[in-house]
Write an enzyme that holds these catalytic residues in place. Structure first.
Site, short mmCIF file in Angstrom:
data_model
loop_
_atom_site.label_atom_id
_atom_site.label_comp_id
_atom_site.label_asym_id
_atom_site.label_seq_id
_atom_site.Cartn_x
_atom_site.Cartn_y
_atom_site.Cartn_z
N ASP A 14 0.82 -1.21 0.00
CA ASP A 14 0.00 0.00 0.00
C ASP A 14 0.86 1.26 0.00
OD1 ASP A 14 -2.37 1.36 -0.08
OD2 ASP A 14 -3.13 0.61 1.82
N HIS A 208 -6.74 4.18 7.30
CA HIS A 208 -5.96 5.29 6.76
C HIS A 208 -6.03 6.45 7.75
CE1 HIS A 208 -5.21 4.21 2.32
NE2 HIS A 208 -5.54 3.11 2.97
N CYS A 239 -4.61 5.04 -1.60
CA CYS A 239 -5.19 4.30 -2.71
C CYS A 239 -5.21 5.16 -3.96
CB CYS A 239 -6.60 3.85 -2.35
SG CYS A 239 -7.48 3.02 -3.70
N ASN A 248 -1.51 5.50 5.13
CA ASN A 248 -2.08 4.56 6.10
C ASN A 248 -1.68 4.98 7.50
OD1 ASN A 248 -1.97 3.22 3.50
ND2 ASN A 248 -2.51 1.35 4.57
#
Length: 307
Positions: A14, A208, A239, A248
């Site tokens: 991520d 997040h 994202c 995050n």
């Protein structure tokens, strides 16, 4: 016995996917090794996705095959479609993370199909799954969608109704894709899931920190009964299909939180902060979190006092 709370490190997936500058495979591998040395044993090392859509993971096979022999290491890889799941397993992956969205618009943006089409793909994957493959099912936009706003608890449960019985032993991760969820919504949704899906064996939370609520939401999930928490070293992440969603929740912040609460995570925070500082310095990285800078300031003050 394992830790009371398991932190799943998702930065190499991520976090790295939001960095446009190519990160050499050997850099990724050495960072994963350092994260393991800090006590993080389950790490999401990347995605099997289109190279044109996410070129950062063109080297995913090399990274997987170079790290999966680390002692006690459980590498997991994200797969958004049946085709990518087959590619991952053919490359040697033994822990896959299938992702789909509650929101139709987000799922269309992410994988160009409806949520129910993704449900059907997931069903085909788990039906033919080899016995030694572990599965995490990630529910994106479980709380909020960048296009449609807040998702109702009923909408998320309606999608889960189609999924849980396909593989009750799969770990299910509810994802705050935008970072806009509030702790009360987190606790209510997880409480509803625990009550409704008693056959499901494991739940996880993916937060997040876009609006500074990451740790509060992690605490709400833990109070609801969740013991698996996703986090990203240095707070890297975001994202690409959720405009405005930044990093995050930082792994070092999550580890510090639980350590302060007297809850074991198995993480060595001093070692983790060292690799987090390295992550924050990657070209193009957008870092977050507080603990990394706080400990650096404390260490500088200690050194000045000694000298």
């Amino acid at each position: 016995m394992g830790p009371a709370v398991e932190i799943v490190e998702v930065g190499p997936r991520d976090g790295f996917q939001s960095i446009a500058t190519a990160i050499p495979a050997q850099t990724k591998i050495s960072i994963i090794e350092e994260l393991c040395a800090a006590g993080l044993r389950r790490i999401e090392i990347g995605s099997f996705v289109s190279r044109s859509a996410v070129p950062q993971f063109a080297d995913i096979v090399e990274v997987l095959q170079s790290t999966q022999s680390l002692p006690g290491f459980d590498p997991q890889v994200l797969v958004p479609t049946e085709r990518r799941a087959q590619e991952a397993m053919a490359a040697g992956a033994r822990h896959i993370v299938f992702v789909l969205s509650v929101s139709d618009r987000h799922n269309q943006s992410n994988v160009r199909r409806s949520p129910m089409d993704s449900v059907a793909e997931y069903g085909r994957i788990v039906k033919r799954l080899p016995a030694d493959i572990k599965v995490r099912l990630n529910i994106a936009t479980a709380f909020d969608c960048p296009y449609d706003g807040q998702m109702s608890i009923e909408a998320t449960l309606a999608l889960l109704d189609q999924l849980v019985d396909l593989m009750p032993e799969a770990e299910i991760g509810l994802c705050d894709t935008t970072g806009r969820v509030t702790p009360d919504h987190v606790e209510k949704l997880f409480s509803a899931c625990f009550e409704r899906y008693r056959q499901a064996t494991s739940w996880a939370f993916h937060a997040h920190d876009t609006y500074g609520l990451g740790l509060k939401n992690v605490t709400a999930a833990w109070r609801a009964g969740v013991s698996v928490i996703d986090a990203s070293f240095a707070g890297l992440g975001g994202c690409p299909f959720a405009p405005g969603a930044t990093g995050n929740v930082a792994t070092e912040d999550v580890a510090w939180l639980f350590q302060g609460m007297g809850i074991d995570t198995g993480v060595n925070i001093e070692k983790l902060v060292g690799v987090a500082q390295r992550g924050a310095a990657l070209p193009g990285a957008q870092s977050g979190g507080r603990v990394r800078d706080a400990l650096a300031a404390r260490n500088r003050l200690t050194l000045e006092t000694i000298t």
